[in-house]
Enzyme design. Structure first.
Site, short mmCIF file in Angstrom:
data_model
loop_
_atom_site.label_atom_id
_atom_site.label_comp_id
_atom_site.label_asym_id
_atom_site.label_seq_id
_atom_site.Cartn_x
_atom_site.Cartn_y
_atom_site.Cartn_z
N ARG A 14 48.70 -5.71 14.77
CA ARG A 14 49.42 -5.89 16.03
C ARG A 14 50.55 -6.87 15.80
O ARG A 14 50.32 -8.01 15.37
CB ARG A 14 48.43 -6.44 17.08
N SER A 83 44.71 2.11 25.97
CA SER A 83 44.33 0.96 26.80
C SER A 83 44.29 1.31 28.27
O SER A 83 45.23 1.95 28.78
CB SER A 83 45.35 -0.17 26.63
N LYS A 112 47.80 -12.11 25.44
CA LYS A 112 48.56 -10.97 25.91
C LYS A 112 49.62 -11.46 26.88
O LYS A 112 49.31 -12.24 27.79
CB LYS A 112 47.64 -9.97 26.58
N1 3NM Z 1 44.87 -6.42 25.12
P1 3NM Z 1 41.57 -12.40 22.98
S1 3NM Z 1 43.66 -8.31 26.29
C1 3NM Z 1 45.61 -7.39 22.98
O1 3NM Z 1 43.57 -6.15 28.41
C2 3NM Z 1 44.92 -7.47 24.26
O2 3NM Z 1 44.39 -4.60 27.16
C3 3NM Z 1 44.23 -6.71 26.25
O3 3NM Z 1 42.77 -11.37 22.78
C4 3NM Z 1 44.04 -5.76 27.35
O4 3NM Z 1 40.38 -11.82 22.32
C5 3NM Z 1 44.28 -8.61 24.75
O5 3NM Z 1 42.05 -13.63 22.26
C6 3NM Z 1 44.15 -9.91 24.04
O6 3NM Z 1 41.40 -12.62 24.45
C7 3NM Z 1 42.81 -10.12 23.40
#
Ligand code: 3NM
Length: 179
Positions: A14, A83, A112
């Site tokens: 990513r 997603s 994010k």
């Molecule tokens: N997508 P962490 S939340 C890349 O809701 C990403 O679709 C998300 O990182 C979504 O584990 C997210 O540090 C970030 O919270 C995830």
């Protein structure tokens, strides 16, 4: 490599800010580096780069090319992840050719930009009722809450922050909690 030694089976590349050229170089380096392990590599957002570096799949979000277009590009064999952030998107995602759906953010996340509203464990539970596709929960998932996310209906979890500090040890602990 630490993540692979810790047991991670799927890694997503990513890079939201890099140029296409930089992404290509980094993704190729990742592919070479991980060739010894049995790990699936997923390209975020970019079907073209997935094909160029021969990754195992591509993951797209609501703002990217829709799954039907991505499928046309990558063909039937590459994995396609999609997603979703609320029940209607889960239902729509269920009707696509995506191989798995992500649901999130389950909890608050700092990784994010402009995250959608938190869906909570209830959002995971609801998503489970709306699709039989593999469901990957994401957003704020830690060793402390991962079991509850699986309990709510997710098939697997995706993490950034809680894996970063000591990747191998964290991954091993995740698998100990989830197995
Ligand atoms: N997508 P962490 S939340 C890349 O809701 C990403 O679709 C998300 O990182 C979504 O584990 C997210 O540090 C970030 O919270 C995830």
């Amino acid at each position: 490599m630490e993540l692979i030694f810790g047991g991670c089976t799927v890694l997503q590349y990513r890079n939201k800010n890099g140029s296409a050229g930089e992404m290509l170089r980094q993704a190729l380096a990742l592919k070479i580096m991980t060739a010894v392990g049995d790990v699936k590599l997923i390209m975020n957002d970019r079907a073209d780069l997935c094909l160029a570096v021969k990754f195992d799949g591509v993951h797209v979000g609501q703002e990217d090319l829709p799954p039907s277009s991505v499928r046309r590009i990558i063909g039937p064999d590459c994995w396609l992840g999609y997603s979703t952030h609320h029940p209607q998107q889960v239902s729509e995602g269920d009707q696509t050719s995506a191989d798995y759906l992500a649901i999130g953010p389950v909890f608050a996340t700092s990784n994010k930009d402009k995250p959608d509203p938190v869906v909570g464990l209830e959002g995971v539970h609801r998503a489970r009722q709306l699709t039989r596709k593999p469901l990957v929960a994401i957003g704020g998932i830690t060793r402390a809450n991962a079991a509850s996310v699986i309990e709510a209906g997710a098939d697997s979890v995706a993490m950034i922050s809680d894996l970063l500090r000591d990747p191998r040890k964290s991954a091993e602990e995740f698998f100990r909690i989830l197995r």
